[in-house]
Design a protein around this motif. Structure first.
Motif, PDB file in Angstrom:
ATOM      1  N   UNK A 214       4.983   1.424  -4.704  1.00 53.19           N
ATOM      2  CA  UNK A 214       6.141   0.937  -5.442  1.00 53.19           C
ATOM      3  C   UNK A 214       6.414  -0.532  -5.232  1.00 53.19           C
ATOM      4  N   UNK A 215       5.396  -1.286  -4.837  1.00 56.53           N
ATOM      5  CA  UNK A 215       5.579  -2.712  -4.575  1.00 56.53           C
ATOM      6  C   UNK A 215       4.496  -3.528  -5.279  1.00 56.53           C
ATOM      7  N   UNK A 216       4.854  -4.733  -5.698  1.00 55.66           N
ATOM      8  CA  UNK A 216       3.876  -5.642  -6.283  1.00 55.66           C
ATOM      9  C   UNK A 216       2.763  -5.897  -5.271  1.00 55.66           C
ATOM     10  N   UNK A 217       1.527  -5.892  -5.749  1.00 60.64           N
ATOM     11  CA  UNK A 217       0.378  -5.933  -4.845  1.00 60.64           C
ATOM     12  C   UNK A 217      -0.666  -6.912  -5.361  1.00 60.64           C
ATOM     13  N   UNK A 218      -1.242  -7.652  -4.434  1.00 65.50           N
ATOM     14  CA  UNK A 218      -2.352  -8.557  -4.732  1.00 65.50           C
ATOM     15  C   UNK A 218      -3.548  -8.109  -3.905  1.00 65.50           C
ATOM     16  N   UNK A 219      -4.706  -7.971  -4.558  1.00 65.00           N
ATOM     17  CA  UNK A 219      -5.911  -7.485  -3.888  1.00 65.00           C
ATOM     18  C   UNK A 219      -7.028  -8.503  -4.037  1.00 65.00           C
ATOM     19  N   UNK A 220      -7.714  -8.760  -2.930  1.00 66.23           N
ATOM     20  CA  UNK A 220      -8.951  -9.526  -2.949  1.00 66.23           C
ATOM     21  C   UNK A 220     -10.075  -8.560  -2.579  1.00 66.23           C
ATOM     22  N   UNK A 221     -10.873  -8.195  -3.576  1.00 66.92           N
ATOM     23  CA  UNK A 221     -11.982  -7.277  -3.358  1.00 66.92           C
ATOM     24  C   UNK A 221     -13.279  -8.081  -3.315  1.00 66.92           C
ATOM     25  N   UNK A 222     -14.093  -7.814  -2.311  1.00 66.20           N
ATOM     26  CA  UNK A 222     -15.357  -8.521  -2.164  1.00 66.20           C
ATOM     27  C   UNK A 222     -16.493  -7.658  -2.711  1.00 66.20           C
ATOM     28  N   UNK A 223     -17.518  -8.321  -3.216  1.00 66.16           N
ATOM     29  CA  UNK A 223     -18.753  -7.653  -3.606  1.00 66.16           C
ATOM     30  C   UNK A 223     -19.838  -8.174  -2.679  1.00 66.16           C
ATOM     31  N   UNK A 224     -19.962  -7.520  -1.528  1.00 67.99           N
ATOM     32  CA  UNK A 224     -20.898  -8.008  -0.532  1.00 67.99           C
ATOM     33  C   UNK A 224     -20.340  -9.218   0.193  1.00 67.99           C
ATOM     34  N   UNK A 225     -21.156 -10.272   0.329  1.00 67.28           N
ATOM     35  CA  UNK A 225     -20.819 -11.432   1.161  1.00 67.28           C
ATOM     36  C   UNK A 225     -20.319 -12.595   0.309  1.00 67.28           C
ATOM     37  N   UNK A 226     -19.110 -13.082   0.630  1.00 67.93           N
ATOM     38  CA  UNK A 226     -18.594 -14.361   0.116  1.00 67.93           C
ATOM     39  C   UNK A 226     -18.417 -14.433  -1.397  1.00 67.93           C
ATOM     40  N   UNK A 227     -18.255 -13.310  -2.054  1.00 69.01           N
ATOM     41  CA  UNK A 227     -17.972 -13.343  -3.490  1.00 69.01           C
ATOM     42  C   UNK A 227     -17.163 -12.111  -3.846  1.00 69.01           C
TER      43      UNK A 227
ATOM     44  N   UNK B 264       9.906   1.916 -12.964  1.00 74.31           N
ATOM     45  CA  UNK B 264       9.886   2.397 -11.580  1.00 74.31           C
ATOM     46  C   UNK B 264      10.500   1.326 -10.692  1.00 74.31           C
ATOM     47  N   UNK B 265      11.508   1.648  -9.916  1.00 69.69           N
ATOM     48  CA  UNK B 265      12.136   0.642  -9.056  1.00 69.69           C
ATOM     49  C   UNK B 265      11.165   0.172  -7.991  1.00 69.69           C
ATOM     50  N   UNK B 266      11.167  -1.126  -7.745  1.00 72.70           N
ATOM     51  CA  UNK B 266      10.293  -1.662  -6.703  1.00 72.70           C
ATOM     52  C   UNK B 266      10.889  -1.356  -5.343  1.00 72.70           C
ATOM     53  N   UNK B 267      10.095  -0.720  -4.501  1.00 72.30           N
ATOM     54  CA  UNK B 267      10.572  -0.352  -3.169  1.00 72.30           C
ATOM     55  C   UNK B 267      10.447  -1.529  -2.227  1.00 72.30           C
ATOM     56  N   UNK B 268      11.365  -1.569  -1.300  1.00 67.24           N
ATOM     57  CA  UNK B 268      11.318  -2.593  -0.258  1.00 67.24           C
ATOM     58  C   UNK B 268      10.778  -1.957   1.000  1.00 67.24           C
ATOM     59  N   UNK B 269      10.106  -2.737   1.846  1.00 65.30           N
ATOM     60  CA  UNK B 269       9.615  -2.164   3.095  1.00 65.30           C
ATOM     61  C   UNK B 269      10.774  -1.644   3.936  1.00 65.30           C
ATOM     62  N   UNK B 270      10.513  -0.525   4.606  1.00 59.17           N
ATOM     63  CA  UNK B 270      11.560   0.079   5.441  1.00 59.17           C
ATOM     64  C   UNK B 270      11.832  -0.798   6.657  1.00 59.17           C
ATOM     65  N   UNK B 271      13.118  -0.891   6.990  1.00 59.63           N
ATOM     66  CA  UNK B 271      13.500  -1.602   8.207  1.00 59.63           C
ATOM     67  C   UNK B 271      14.290  -0.652   9.091  1.00 59.63           C
ATOM     68  N   UNK B 272      14.156  -0.828  10.372  1.00 61.52           N
ATOM     69  CA  UNK B 272      14.825   0.047  11.331  1.00 61.52           C
ATOM     70  C   UNK B 272      15.616  -0.808  12.312  1.00 61.52           C
TER      71      UNK B 272
END
Length: 296
Positions: free
Chosen positions: A260-273, A285-293
């Motif tokens: 439920x949160x905006x996400x950025x992914x860096x996926x690699x294809x093997x080495x350095x690319x 869908x409401x964006x969830x915030x990380x839980x805090x305690x």
């Protein structure tokens, strides 16, 4: 005199392992060349070493399935597609394709050191002038964080990525709220480890009883006809081609949907690319915030 080149290139392959099954791998290639200096004071121009070795590896083992033909449960035979490789241990597996999609090795298991020695021997069959010996070393990229191995094939690819069983060993980076998320990276790397990633458009439906519980993918590409079958639990079916661009976008969407949160992914294809992609939770869908305690 010895000339050396570290990280000269890398191999992206899959191999059949009697313990793990179909495994993707990316191995860095280091090279050493022995010989006599020429009148120019050089053994072999650095600008020529890399393309000379890389071009030969590209035409050989790179982007192939390495098959240890002496491993228990392995069977190799001719078929209309070219070669058929079957295995029973650790799970049932069959792959068919043109001969150039396979590297057959008369061993009971594939190891980087053994393959490096074989490739160096092949290079020395037609060595460059003044080169008297070649040594190669294959090694994995040092990765401190999450990573995974996968295999796939790209039907639409014009090059060797169209081969149905080649693979990679890849890093995985995930950000939410501008911060890296090691727990999410480890979770998804575990989900994808040693899996076969397949485009749902290439999945063959309506298998006979002998293929119950197994997934079969089949396609025709420029190099010929390919087919692969293995247990469904070893596969990840994606609603798109399994290029690294689509993998990054698919992961970002899946993680954003689950958390439920905006996400950025860096996926690699093997080495350095690789590729970067971002996704937000679906509209509405409401964006969830990380839980805090609170600290007690």
């Amino acid at each position: 005199m010895t000339l050396f080149v570290h990280r000269l290139t890398h191999l992206d392959i899959s191999l059949w392992c009697p313990e793990r099954g179909l495994v993707g791998a990316s191995w860095l290639v280091d090279a050493e060349l022995d010989g006599e200096l020429g009148e120019d004071g050089m053994l072999f121009d650095f600008g020529e070493v890399k393309p000379w070795i890389k071009s030969r590896l590209d035409r050989g083992a790179d982007h192939t399935l390495l098959v240890p033909t002496e491993a228990a449960g392995i069977a190799v035979r001719d078929c209309p597609e070219g070669l058929c490789v079957r295995a029973e241990t650790p799970y049932p597996f069959e792959v068919r394709g043109p001969r150039q999609a396979f590297t057959l090795l008369p061993w009971d298991a594939v190891t980087p050191s053994r393959l490096a020695e074989r490739l160096a021997t092949e290079l020395m069959r037609q060595p460059p002038p003044r080169v008297e010996a070649i040594r190669l070393a294959l090694r994995e990229e040092a990765i401190a964080g999450a990573h995974y191995t996968y295999s796939h094939g790209l039907r639409r690819h014009a090059g060797n990525c169209q081969r149905i069983a080649h693979g990679h060993r890849s890093r995985l980076h995930v950000w939410q709220g501008g911060e890296r998320c090691p727990a999410l990276e480890a979770d998804w790397a575990s989900r994808l480890a040693d899996r076969y990633l397949v485009d749902e458009a290439d999945v063959v439906e309506g298998q006979d009883a002998s293929f119950l519980g197994r997934l079969t993918t089949r396609y025709r590409a420029e190099q010929g006809r390919f087919a692969l079958s293995l247990p469904r639990e070893r596969c990840v079916v994606m609603p798109c081609p399994t290029t690294v661009e689509h993998i990054a976008a698919w992961l970002a969407g899946e993680i954003a949907g689950e958390t439920g949160r905006a996400t950025r992914v860096q996926a690699f294809e093997g080495v350095d690319k690789g590729a970067l992609a971002e996704a937000r939770p679906e509209a509405g869908a409401p964006e969830r915030r990380p839980e805090t305690h609170a600290t007690p």
